[in-house]
Design a protein around this motif. Structure first.
Motif, mmCIF file in Angstrom:
data_model
loop_
_atom_site.group_PDB
_atom_site.id
_atom_site.type_symbol
_atom_site.label_atom_id
_atom_site.label_comp_id
_atom_site.label_asym_id
_atom_site.label_seq_id
_atom_site.Cartn_x
_atom_site.Cartn_y
_atom_site.Cartn_z
ATOM 1 N N UNK A 117 0.807 -1.214 0.000
ATOM 2 C CA UNK A 117 0.000 0.000 0.000
ATOM 3 C C UNK A 117 0.842 1.265 0.000
ATOM 4 N N UNK A 118 1.944 1.267 0.753
ATOM 5 C CA UNK A 118 2.843 2.424 0.778
ATOM 6 C C UNK A 118 3.514 2.612 -0.574
ATOM 7 N N UNK A 119 3.984 1.521 -1.169
ATOM 8 C CA UNK A 119 4.602 1.609 -2.487
ATOM 9 C C UNK A 119 3.594 2.094 -3.530
ATOM 10 N N UNK A 120 2.382 1.589 -3.445
ATOM 11 C CA UNK A 120 1.328 2.011 -4.374
ATOM 12 C C UNK A 120 1.040 3.498 -4.231
ATOM 13 N N UNK A 121 0.970 3.974 -3.006
ATOM 14 C CA UNK A 121 0.755 5.397 -2.737
ATOM 15 C C UNK A 121 1.761 6.259 -3.492
ATOM 16 N N UNK A 122 3.015 5.827 -3.511
ATOM 17 C CA UNK A 122 4.079 6.626 -4.125
ATOM 18 C C UNK A 122 3.950 6.736 -5.642
ATOM 19 N N UNK A 123 3.174 5.856 -6.271
ATOM 20 C CA UNK A 123 3.044 5.872 -7.735
ATOM 21 C C UNK A 123 1.803 6.609 -8.225
ATOM 22 N N UNK A 124 0.979 7.089 -7.301
ATOM 23 C CA UNK A 124 -0.302 7.697 -7.695
ATOM 24 C C UNK A 124 -0.133 9.092 -8.281
ATOM 25 N N UNK A 125 -1.108 9.552 -9.086
ATOM 26 C CA UNK A 125 -1.082 10.924 -9.596
ATOM 27 C C UNK A 125 -1.463 11.924 -8.513
ATOM 28 N N UNK A 126 -1.368 13.190 -8.857
ATOM 29 C CA UNK A 126 -1.703 14.263 -7.923
ATOM 30 C C UNK A 126 -3.220 14.409 -7.789
ATOM 31 N N UNK A 127 -3.633 15.079 -6.729
ATOM 32 C CA UNK A 127 -5.051 15.414 -6.579
ATOM 33 C C UNK A 127 -5.423 16.493 -7.593
ATOM 34 N N UNK A 128 -6.715 16.682 -7.786
ATOM 35 C CA UNK A 128 -7.178 17.742 -8.687
ATOM 36 C C UNK A 128 -7.822 18.875 -7.889
ATOM 37 N N UNK A 129 -8.981 18.581 -7.254
ATOM 38 C CA UNK A 129 -9.734 19.643 -6.591
ATOM 39 C C UNK A 129 -8.930 20.344 -5.494
ATOM 40 N N UNK A 130 -8.333 19.564 -4.592
ATOM 41 C CA UNK A 130 -7.649 20.191 -3.454
ATOM 42 C C UNK A 130 -6.368 20.898 -3.880
ATOM 43 N N UNK A 131 -5.654 20.372 -4.877
ATOM 44 C CA UNK A 131 -4.448 21.049 -5.360
ATOM 45 C C UNK A 131 -4.791 22.430 -5.913
ATOM 46 N N UNK A 132 -5.862 22.475 -6.693
ATOM 47 C CA UNK A 132 -6.303 23.750 -7.271
ATOM 48 C C UNK A 132 -6.795 24.695 -6.181
ATOM 49 N N UNK A 133 -7.556 24.151 -5.219
ATOM 50 C CA UNK A 133 -8.098 24.974 -4.141
ATOM 51 C C UNK A 133 -6.991 25.585 -3.293
ATOM 52 N N UNK A 134 -5.985 24.793 -2.924
ATOM 53 C CA UNK A 134 -4.892 25.299 -2.105
ATOM 54 C C UNK A 134 -4.027 26.284 -2.890
#
Length: 327
Positions: free
Chosen positions: A100-117
């Motif tokens: 699960x930790x390794x999988x986490x590291x390969x995921x794309x970025x967020x959309x809504x929260x990245x834009x909001x922040x």
């Protein structure tokens, strides 16, 4: 104080996990629920495709240095750090949580929260929109490939061709269909975000409920204790801290403007729960998906709380920096 409290969606996730632990679904109803979940996920990615304006994509591509930086961090540095964990944490975490930790590291970025922040901090919002959206498009190809490479190198098996096919049919095809229809339905979809939000969040909650129900029925969580969860929190926090340092100070060293630095910081350091849970359902079909997505669920809350503080500090410094520049 509110910035340290869980957001509504996180509370819903916790309630869904609690409900699954007490009332898990299994047998024939679980098969029906799985089919309904796949339909909901397809609708989710169809809406993602319909929302993304082609004008935003074209405008964003002009700022190639910023997007290259975010892609390299998201799909380069982050997976490298995750691969390093395969040596540092070997034998400490259970195999499932470690995957699960390794999988986490390969995921794309967020959309809504990245834009909001990025908006909250006074950053380059158009670039953030394009970068976060592009990250999720690339993620449909790169996440399973990187996940397979890292897991194979770490001795945990790879990603099957069947899993790639499931991602293509469940996620990519609906997304392409949404993009093709975007000129006709895009404005309507963007104007009715609140009405369509239940599809966004509901599909993720359905995946979480199904995955955790399966884990409860099979007794997988009997192998975990509070020490395992505490270690996941520490690992997630350390990962986020490292990537924030890389994105924030790396963008400064490379001469990006303050607005671009903000976009790079928030788009490059975050991981998408919205994309991660559905993809895990396809990539790890037949495995303990509930345990595998646990690190990204915890990371989701940590990144929201941390980035909320950072965004407020960026916003507070903006007037002072503008005044200093004027002088």
């Amino acid at each position: 104080m509110k910035r340290f409290l869980p957001d509504t969606f996180t509370i819903l996730l916790v309630c869904t996990v609690a409900f699954a632990s007490q009332v898990p679904i299994y047998g024939q109803p679980a098969e029906w629920f799985s089919t309904a979940t796949k339909i909901a996920i397809a609708a989710l990615f169809f809406l993602h495709g319909a929302r993304l304006s082609r004008d935003v994509v074209i405008a964003g591509l002009l700022h190639w240095r910023l997007h290259l930086m975010i892609v390299l961090v998201t799909f380069g540095f982050f997976p490298l750090v995750g691969f390093g964990l395969s040596y540092a944490l070997k034998g400490v975490l259970s195999p499932t949580l470690f995957i699960g930790v390794l999988y986490l590291c390969t995921l794309p970025s967020t959309v809504q929260s990245s834009i909001a922040f990025t908006s909250m901090a006074g950053g380059n919002v158009p670039a953030a929109i394009c970068a976060a959206s592009a990250s999720n498009i690339f993620g449909m190809f790169l996440t399973p490939l990187l996940c397979g490479l890292i897991l194979s190198a770490g001795g945990h098996g790879g990603v099957s061709l069947d899993a790639m096919l499931q991602i293509f049919t469940q996620l990519l095809l609906p997304f392409i269909a949404g993009q093709l229809l975007q000129p006709w339905i895009g404005n309507w979809v963007r104007a009715h975000k609140k009405i369509l939000m239940p599809i966004d969040r509901g599909s993720i909650l359905m995946v979480v409920y199904g995955a955790f129900s399966e884990a409860i029925v099979e007794g997988i969580f009997h192998n975990f204790d509070l020490a395992d969860l505490g270690l996941i929190v520490v690992i997630d926090a350390a990962l986020l801290a490292v990537m924030l340092v890389i994105t924030m100070f790396g963008s400064r060293k490379l001469g990006f403007s303050r607005e671009d630095e903000i976009a790079i910081t928030f788009c490059g350091s975050k991981k998408s729960l919205a994309s991660g849970v559905p993809m895990a359902n396809a990539i790890f079909a037949g495995q303990a998906v509930g345990a595998i997505v646990l690190p990204i669920m915890i990371f989701h809350q940590i990144q929201l709380m941390t980035c909320a503080v950072i965004a407020q500090r960026y916003a507070a410094k903006a007037p002072k920096e503008a005044l200093a520049a004027a002088e």
